[in-house]
Design a protein around this motif. Structure first.
Motif, short mmCIF file in Angstrom:
data_model
loop_
_atom_site.label_atom_id
_atom_site.label_comp_id
_atom_site.label_asym_id
_atom_site.label_seq_id
_atom_site.Cartn_x
_atom_site.Cartn_y
_atom_site.Cartn_z
N GLU A 166 7.90 13.40 -0.11
CA GLU A 166 7.05 14.59 -0.06
C GLU A 166 6.62 15.01 -1.47
N GLN A 167 7.57 14.98 -2.40
CA GLN A 167 7.24 15.31 -3.79
C GLN A 167 6.25 14.30 -4.37
N PHE A 168 6.47 13.03 -4.10
CA PHE A 168 5.57 12.00 -4.60
C PHE A 168 4.16 12.19 -4.04
N ASN A 169 4.06 12.46 -2.75
CA ASN A 169 2.76 12.62 -2.10
C ASN A 169 2.03 13.89 -2.53
N SER A 170 2.74 14.86 -3.11
CA SER A 170 2.11 16.10 -3.54
C SER A 170 1.42 15.95 -4.90
N VAL A 171 1.63 14.81 -5.56
CA VAL A 171 1.04 14.56 -6.88
C VAL A 171 -0.15 13.62 -6.72
N ASN A 172 -1.24 13.93 -7.42
CA ASN A 172 -2.42 13.08 -7.40
C ASN A 172 -2.18 11.93 -8.38
N THR A 173 -2.01 10.71 -7.85
CA THR A 173 -1.70 9.55 -8.68
C THR A 173 -2.73 8.44 -8.52
N ALA A 174 -2.68 7.52 -9.44
CA ALA A 174 -3.51 6.31 -9.38
C ALA A 174 -2.62 5.12 -9.74
N PRO A 175 -2.89 3.95 -9.15
CA PRO A 175 -2.10 2.76 -9.51
C PRO A 175 -2.18 2.51 -11.02
N TYR A 176 -1.05 2.15 -11.61
CA TYR A 176 -0.97 1.98 -13.05
C TYR A 176 -0.53 0.57 -13.44
N GLY A 177 0.23 -0.07 -12.58
CA GLY A 177 0.71 -1.42 -12.89
C GLY A 177 1.98 -1.70 -12.13
N SER A 178 2.67 -2.73 -12.56
CA SER A 178 3.94 -3.08 -11.91
C SER A 178 4.88 -3.69 -12.94
N ILE A 179 6.14 -3.71 -12.59
CA ILE A 179 7.15 -4.31 -13.46
C ILE A 179 7.05 -5.82 -13.29
N SER A 180 6.89 -6.53 -14.41
CA SER A 180 6.70 -7.98 -14.34
C SER A 180 7.97 -8.77 -14.65
N THR A 227 8.14 -3.86 -8.82
CA THR A 227 8.08 -2.43 -8.52
C THR A 227 6.73 -1.88 -8.95
N GLN A 228 6.07 -1.16 -8.05
CA GLN A 228 4.77 -0.57 -8.34
C GLN A 228 4.94 0.74 -9.10
N ILE A 229 4.06 0.95 -10.09
CA ILE A 229 4.07 2.15 -10.91
C ILE A 229 2.74 2.89 -10.71
N TYR A 230 2.85 4.21 -10.56
CA TYR A 230 1.68 5.07 -10.38
C TYR A 230 1.68 6.13 -11.48
N ARG A 231 0.49 6.44 -11.98
CA ARG A 231 0.36 7.44 -13.05
C ARG A 231 -0.23 8.72 -12.50
N SER A 232 0.32 9.85 -12.93
CA SER A 232 -0.22 11.15 -12.55
C SER A 232 -1.59 11.33 -13.19
N ILE A 233 -2.55 11.76 -12.41
CA ILE A 233 -3.90 11.96 -12.94
C ILE A 233 -3.96 13.24 -13.78
N GLU A 234 -3.31 14.31 -13.31
CA GLU A 234 -3.33 15.58 -14.04
C GLU A 234 -2.43 15.57 -15.27
N GLN A 235 -1.32 14.87 -15.20
CA GLN A 235 -0.37 14.81 -16.31
C GLN A 235 -0.03 13.34 -16.60
N PRO A 236 -0.89 12.65 -17.36
CA PRO A 236 -0.72 11.21 -17.56
C PRO A 236 0.56 10.79 -18.28
N SER A 245 7.67 5.47 -10.00
CA SER A 245 7.93 4.14 -9.45
C SER A 245 8.08 4.27 -7.94
N ASP A 246 7.62 3.26 -7.24
CA ASP A 246 7.75 3.19 -5.79
C ASP A 246 8.51 1.91 -5.47
N GLU A 247 9.78 2.10 -5.12
CA GLU A 247 10.63 0.97 -4.78
C GLU A 247 10.79 0.92 -3.27
#
Length: 125
Positions: A61-75, A96-105, A110-112
């Motif tokens: 719920e906390q994750f979904n309340s933030v406006n994010t964009a895909p940023y990359g992944s752990i390689s 692991t996928q990483i997302y960046r906050s649009i309002e607070q970059p 991380s989304d595991e």
């Protein structure tokens, strides 16, 4: 003669730009190395030459309340006593996928597979 000066200037500018990038990356790697020396269990990673450190686990719920964009992944995973490279993580698994906050970059998430963690960038210096 003019052509030689031109080539010299091009070569000099190229070497200066390469040196500038190398020292910036080295500073980030040095910060990561220092953090890992202080606490070998630190949850950190580097993406795009920026070091991120774990703040806290969050729920969906906390994750979904933030406006994010895909940023990359752990390689790859960090190997002890090696340089921390971009894409490397000390704890997060490869892929692991990483997302960046649009309002607070400065904040990334991380989304595991439904488990979310908030990370904050570590300023240089």
């Amino acid at each position: 003669m003019l052509i030689r000066i031109f080539y010299f200037l091009i070569l000099s500018l190229t070497l200066l730009s390469i040196t500038g990038c190398t020292s910036e990356t080295s500073a980030t790697q040095e910060m990561a190395r220092t953090i890992m020396k202080e606490d070998q269990n630190s949850d950190i990673f580097i993406l795009e030459s920026i070091l991120y450190k774990k703040v806290e686990k969050i729920n969906e719920e906390q994750f979904n309340s933030v406006n994010t964009a895909p940023y990359g992944s752990i390689s790859h995973n960090y190997e002890k006593n090696k340089n921390f490279q971009s894409g490397a993580a000390s704890v997060l698994p490869t892929g692991t996928q990483i997302y960046r906050s649009i309002e607070q970059p400065e904040f990334v998430y991380s989304d595991e597979g439904g488990t979310y963690t908030l990370y904050k960038s570590v300023p240089e210096g």
